[in-house]
Each structure stands twice: as C-alpha cells, then as structure tokens.
Scaffold this motif. Structure first.
Motif, PDB file in Angstrom:
ATOM      1  N   LEU A  13      -2.651  -8.952  -3.300  1.00 51.69           N
ATOM      2  CA  LEU A  13      -2.474  -7.901  -2.216  1.00 51.69           C
ATOM      3  C   LEU A  13      -3.892  -7.649  -1.692  1.00 51.69           C
ATOM      4  O   LEU A  13      -4.815  -7.272  -2.192  1.00 51.69           O
ATOM      5  CB  LEU A  13      -2.049  -6.646  -2.813  1.00 51.69           C
ATOM      6  CG  LEU A  13      -1.610  -5.517  -1.681  1.00 51.69           C
ATOM      7  CD1 LEU A  13      -0.486  -6.158  -0.840  1.00 51.69           C
ATOM      8  CD2 LEU A  13      -1.083  -4.428  -2.300  1.00 51.69           C
TER       9      LEU A  13
ATOM     10  N   TRP B 240      -2.399  -7.950   4.587  1.00 49.94           N
ATOM     11  CA  TRP B 240      -1.307  -6.771   4.954  1.00 49.94           C
ATOM     12  C   TRP B 240      -1.972  -5.450   5.252  1.00 49.94           C
ATOM     13  O   TRP B 240      -2.918  -5.336   4.599  1.00 49.94           O
ATOM     14  CB  TRP B 240      -0.359  -6.847   3.758  1.00 49.94           C
ATOM     15  CG  TRP B 240       0.428  -8.199   3.666  1.00 49.94           C
ATOM     16  CD1 TRP B 240       1.444  -8.544   4.295  1.00 49.94           C
ATOM     17  CD2 TRP B 240      -0.079  -9.360   2.732  1.00 49.94           C
ATOM     18  NE1 TRP B 240       1.864  -9.842   3.958  1.00 49.94           N
ATOM     19  CE2 TRP B 240       0.965 -10.139   2.847  1.00 49.94           C
ATOM     20  CE3 TRP B 240      -0.817  -9.233   1.573  1.00 49.94           C
ATOM     21  CZ2 TRP B 240       0.919 -11.330   2.174  1.00 49.94           C
ATOM     22  CZ3 TRP B 240      -0.943 -10.526   0.875  1.00 49.94           C
ATOM     23  CH2 TRP B 240       0.096 -11.386   1.389  1.00 49.94           C
ATOM     24  N   GLU B 241      -1.159  -4.699   5.757  1.00 50.77           N
ATOM     25  CA  GLU B 241      -1.649  -3.362   5.969  1.00 50.77           C
ATOM     26  C   GLU B 241      -1.361  -2.617   4.611  1.00 50.77           C
ATOM     27  O   GLU B 241      -2.267  -1.705   4.448  1.00 50.77           O
ATOM     28  CB  GLU B 241      -0.602  -2.627   7.026  1.00 50.77           C
ATOM     29  CG  GLU B 241      -1.170  -1.241   7.495  1.00 50.77           C
ATOM     30  CD  GLU B 241      -0.175  -0.514   8.310  1.00 50.77           C
ATOM     31  OE1 GLU B 241      -0.555   0.479   8.842  1.00 50.77           O
ATOM     32  OE2 GLU B 241       0.678  -1.211   8.531  1.00 50.77           O
ATOM     33  N   ASP B 242      -0.426  -2.661   4.006  1.00 46.76           N
ATOM     34  CA  ASP B 242      -0.213  -2.126   2.708  1.00 46.76           C
ATOM     35  C   ASP B 242       0.803  -2.891   1.764  1.00 46.76           C
ATOM     36  O   ASP B 242       1.146  -4.163   2.277  1.00 46.76           O
ATOM     37  CB  ASP B 242       0.342  -0.681   2.992  1.00 46.76           C
ATOM     38  CG  ASP B 242       1.494  -0.620   3.959  1.00 46.76           C
ATOM     39  OD1 ASP B 242       2.207  -1.479   4.056  1.00 46.76           O
ATOM     40  OD2 ASP B 242       1.770   0.359   4.724  1.00 46.76           O
ATOM     41  N   MET B 243       0.950  -2.337   0.587  1.00 44.23           N
ATOM     42  CA  MET B 243       2.095  -3.009  -0.385  1.00 44.23           C
ATOM     43  C   MET B 243       3.363  -3.001   0.184  1.00 44.23           C
ATOM     44  O   MET B 243       4.184  -4.207   0.285  1.00 44.23           O
ATOM     45  CB  MET B 243       2.160  -2.642  -1.694  1.00 44.23           C
ATOM     46  CG  MET B 243       2.607  -1.164  -1.501  1.00 44.23           C
ATOM     47  SD  MET B 243       2.634  -0.034  -3.032  1.00 44.23           S
ATOM     48  CE  MET B 243       2.857   1.434  -2.658  1.00 44.23           C
TER      49      MET B 243
ATOM     50  N   GLU C 294      -6.316  -7.982   2.375  1.00 45.35           N
ATOM     51  CA  GLU C 294      -6.382  -7.593   3.905  1.00 45.35           C
ATOM     52  C   GLU C 294      -5.352  -8.321   4.656  1.00 45.35           C
ATOM     53  O   GLU C 294      -5.154  -7.859   5.947  1.00 45.35           O
ATOM     54  CB  GLU C 294      -7.772  -7.465   4.615  1.00 45.35           C
ATOM     55  CG  GLU C 294      -8.355  -8.954   4.538  1.00 45.35           C
ATOM     56  CD  GLU C 294      -8.792  -9.570   3.234  1.00 45.35           C
ATOM     57  OE1 GLU C 294      -9.432 -10.658   3.143  1.00 45.35           O
ATOM     58  OE2 GLU C 294      -8.852  -8.829   2.280  1.00 45.35           O
TER      59      GLU C 294
ATOM     60  N   VAL D 191      -4.775  -0.840   1.331  1.00 44.27           N
ATOM     61  CA  VAL D 191      -4.397  -2.161   0.645  1.00 44.27           C
ATOM     62  C   VAL D 191      -4.781  -2.380  -0.802  1.00 44.27           C
ATOM     63  O   VAL D 191      -4.408  -3.109  -1.637  1.00 44.27           O
ATOM     64  CB  VAL D 191      -4.338  -3.419   1.566  1.00 44.27           C
ATOM     65  CG1 VAL D 191      -5.916  -3.808   1.740  1.00 44.27           C
ATOM     66  CG2 VAL D 191      -3.757  -4.524   1.068  1.00 44.27           C
TER      67      VAL D 191
ATOM     68  N   ALA E 257       3.434  -6.198   2.688  1.00 44.83           N
ATOM     69  CA  ALA E 257       3.522  -7.398   1.814  1.00 44.83           C
ATOM     70  C   ALA E 257       4.684  -7.658   1.328  1.00 44.83           C
ATOM     71  O   ALA E 257       5.114  -8.855   1.298  1.00 44.83           O
ATOM     72  CB  ALA E 257       2.438  -7.207   0.956  1.00 44.83           C
TER      73      ALA E 257
ATOM     74  N   ALA F 151      -5.790   1.969   8.197  1.00 40.59           N
ATOM     75  CA  ALA F 151      -5.579   1.396   6.996  1.00 40.59           C
ATOM     76  C   ALA F 151      -6.391   1.641   5.692  1.00 40.59           C
ATOM     77  O   ALA F 151      -6.183   1.909   4.606  1.00 40.59           O
ATOM     78  CB  ALA F 151      -5.606  -0.245   6.898  1.00 40.59           C
TER      79      ALA F 151
ATOM     80  N   ASP G 243      -3.404   0.098  -3.270  1.00 37.17           N
ATOM     81  CA  ASP G 243      -2.100  -0.289  -3.375  1.00 37.17           C
ATOM     82  C   ASP G 243      -1.836  -1.221  -4.706  1.00 37.17           C
ATOM     83  O   ASP G 243      -0.458  -1.485  -5.165  1.00 37.17           O
ATOM     84  CB  ASP G 243      -1.321  -0.780  -2.162  1.00 37.17           C
ATOM     85  CG  ASP G 243      -0.829   0.447  -1.308  1.00 37.17           C
ATOM     86  OD1 ASP G 243      -0.509   1.451  -1.814  1.00 37.17           O
ATOM     87  OD2 ASP G 243      -0.287  -0.002  -0.132  1.00 37.17           O
TER      88      ASP G 243
END
Length: 431
Positions: free
Chosen positions: A79, A83-86, A81, A26, A89, A22, A29
């Motif tokens: 946004l 989530w892994e990325d947008m 941590e 995040v 999310a 990751a 993003d």
C-alpha cells in the motif's frame, strides 16, 4: 495517485490540498488493510444475501480479496502513494480485476463504517496481545513470588529504607498488578466487541443489509445498532483501548524505575543479562540499562495518543474529518507500548538478584516497626509502643527470616495468599 473514490467530473484536484488531506493515511493504513479486506469480504457476502451481487460476482470478489490478502502477506502488494487510502486500493484492485462486479463492492457502505470496522477488528487483536503479555508477566511474577518468598530485601518508602521485605513480596505486587491489567484488557475488548459495518456514513442506507451475517462472519459478539452512535464511538473506543494499554504501561514504567535503581552501583541488587544493556560510545567501562530506560519512556507515546484523540473528540455529532488525525496516535501508541510490553516477560524471567547485597542493606532500624507491633501485642498502647520503638537504643540486629515469618496479615510474607492470585489468573486464562 489513482482516481479518487469521491472525485466528480469537472472538479479539479489540487495536489497540495490533496497531500494535506491524505497526510500519512496510506502509510498508517498498512496496519489496517488486512482487516479492511476481511470486512470487505463479509460485506460482499451480505450484498449477495440481499440480491445486490450474484453468486458468481461474490465468488469473483471473494477470490480476488483472498488473492490480495495473500499478496499483502507475501509483500507482493504494498500500500503506497498510488492510492489515497486502503479503501481506494481495495476497490481499485477489485475493479481492475473484475470490472463492474468490483464497482459494486461499495454499495451500502461508506469509508466511515469501513475504517470503523477495520479499526475495531485491529483493536480487538491489540487488546488480545495486551492480555497475553500481562498474563505472561503475572505468571512469571507469581512463580518467582513463591520461589523467592523468603529472599530478604529492604522495603522502601520515600526511597528511604523502611522495613524488612522480600523478593517474594516484590514479585507478588507485580503479579496482582498485571492480573488486574489482563482482566481490564479482557473487559475492554468485550466492551468494544461490536460490529459497526453497515451503519454507512452514520445514518443507515435504504437497503435491508444483513448486518447479523457480517457480525457473525467477522467474529463480533454483537451488532452496534445505532448508526449515529457508530460515528460517536469513533475515538471513544480507541481512547478506552489506549487507557487499558496505559494501565499496564504505568506498571511497566514503575518496574523499569525499580530496575533502573536496583541495577545501579548504589543499590547493586539486580544483575541484568548482557542483551538488555548497551555500551557507551565513549566510556569503555560502561554497560547501560538502555532497554529498561526505553521501557520506562514508552508510556509517553501512549499518553500522547490519549491526549491527541481526546482533543480531536471535541466535536458535534456526525462524522468529521478531524477524526482522521487520531489514527496516527492510535497506531504509534500501540506499536510503541506493546513493543515494550512484549519484552517484559523475558526480562523478568531472566533478572537475577544479588542476594548478599540485598541482605547487607537491611539495617537494625528496619526492625523498629516489628518492635512497635510486638509491644502493642503485649498490651502497650500503640502510640506509646511507637515512641518506645523509635529509640535508637532499642534497635538491634534482627533476623530477616523471623521478621518475614511474623508478617501474618493476609498478603504478608507469613500468609501470602498467592493461591488467591493463582485462581484469578487461571480464570482469566481459561476464558
């Protein structure tokens, strides 16, 4: 962290490995998530047009995406941590609010074309800002070139006093440079104005996706047709955008160098407003031109980003995770570069010439070239005229105004052709 989009039953996720995978994605993003939300809505509309989503499901997705965009703009949603990325999310939010309808949003797309389209939309906006800043610089420079056409100043080559010049000629040089930079930004934007959404992981999908709809809905000029090329263009388009920004930053760096010299006591040609300087932490007498020094340094971030992305592109066809590392350089290069470029118009508008100091720096030897040309015009072979004009006894105090008025070659002070530059700038700003 929420459940990973790609996680499969029975496969454990190692925390250290996942942290490496990751990285800072995040955080980066945050620059792109608003664009990913826009693209998700267009994709959902396309899915409804081919029967994957019902109208009711589309209405719910559109409503929740609008709410997410609003929460993002107001700072209610951040946004982080979790989530892994947008991408995860957005899907997580839709699934939480809409259940199965939210789970359908990823039908027919991949994170590959998601990040491509978000980046492409972001780059279009960044290049619009480059164009806007460059046209603003060009407008100020053109205006001051006309007003200060006859303000004498030394012209330098090799940092040595060379010929009589003027503030107007200095301004005209930067005006044309930034007209070129604005035009290049416009052309680059048009070149990368192609929609990759719907190419999925680079090989298309077995659905009749309405890619023409998403192209129009997202404001793209055309569809990027080939799925393999959509993946091949990742990095290539970013590099072109950075090169365009870099072109403007190279000129900014040279302006900053000029102003660094001109504000020094040794030159003393320019006074900067106080807000563009800072004080020394130990020397009470100092005011330092820190703003222009950091403007001069900003090109380094753009250059570093270009090198990083270019090195990452040493890959065979298809998607490779290596390309994720290009996102940081791209964001940093544009944030640092545009941050400097945005400050330039106001700085140029505010700087003041110390005209007496510039006039006093013009010495008799600087009329030697005028003398050589005058002798050649009278019929003496130029090489003989050159030797004659090189004799110190032929040098005499001259009149800067007369020297400048005699410079009648197109672009010279006597025939500055500023109207040509005005027309070019008007054409760029009209489009």
């Amino acid at each position: 962290m929420s459940k990973l989009l790609w996680q499969k039953q029975g496969v454990a996720v190692d925390a250290d490995i996942q942290a490496f995978l990751a990285a800072d994605d995040v955080i980066l993003d945050r620059e792109f998530i608003a664009y990913d939300i826009r693209a998700s809505r267009a994709h959902a509309e396309g899915l409804q047009r081919i029967g994957i989503l019902t109208q009711e499901e589309l209405d719910g997705i559109a409503r929740e995406l609008d709410a997410l965009a609003d929460d993002l703009a107001r700072g209610v949603f951040v946004l982080d941590e979790r989530w892994e990325d947008m991408h995860s999310a957005i899907e997580d939010r839709l699934t939480e609010r809409l259940g199965d309808a939210g789970k359908k949003i990823h039908t027919g797309r991949s994170r590959n074309d998601q990040v491509l389209v978000a980046t492409r939309l972001w780059l279009k906006d960044q290049l619009d800002e480059v164009t806007s800043s460059c046209t603003a610089v060009a407008r100020i420079a053109l205006t001051r070139a006309g007003v200060e056409r006859d303000v004498p100043m030394p012209g330098y080559t090799h940092l040595q006093r060379a010929v009589v010049s003027s503030a107007g000629m200095w301004w005209a040089g930067w005006a044309e440079a930034f007209i070129d930079n604005a035009q290049r930004a416009r052309v680059t934007r048009d070149w990368l104005d192609a929609n990759p959404l719907g190419t999925a992981a680079g090989y298309g999908v077995n659905l009749p996706l309405d890619r023409e709809h998403t192209t129009t809905a997202l404001g793209f000029a055309r569809m990027q047709v080939s799925p393999p090329y959509a993946q091949l263009s990742r990095g290539k388009f970013e590099l072109a955008a950075l090169e365009t920004l870099g072109s403007a930053m190279l000129d900014l760096r040279r302006i900053a160098w000029d102003l660094s010299l001109f504000t020094s006591a040794e030159f003393g040609f320019v006074a900067l407003p106080a807000q563009y300087t800072t004080g020394s932490s130990i020397m009470p007498n100092k005011r330092n031109p820190d703003v222009i020094e950091l403007m001069r340094a900003a090109y380094a971030s753009v250059a570093a980003a270009k090198v990083e992305i270019e090195q990452l592109m040493s890959l065979p066809s298809g998607y490779h995770r290596d390309l994720q590392f290009g996102k940081g350089g791209l964001v940093h290069g544009f944030l640092r570069g545009l941050g400097a470029l945005r400050l330039l118009p106001a700085l140029l508008a505010a700087l003041e010439w110390k005209q007496e100091r510039m006039r006093s720096a013009i010495e008799p030897s600087m009329y030697a070239t005028d003398l050589a040309v005058d002798l050649a015009r009278q019929g003496l072979p130029f090489r003989d005229a050159y030797c004659e004009a090189a004799k110190p006894e032929r040098w005499a105090e001259g009149d800067p105004a007369t020297s400048l008025a005699a410079r009648v070659s197109p672009g010279g002070t006597g025939d500055d052709h500023l109207h040509v530059l005005e027309a070019r700038l008007a054409q760029i700003t009209a489009n």
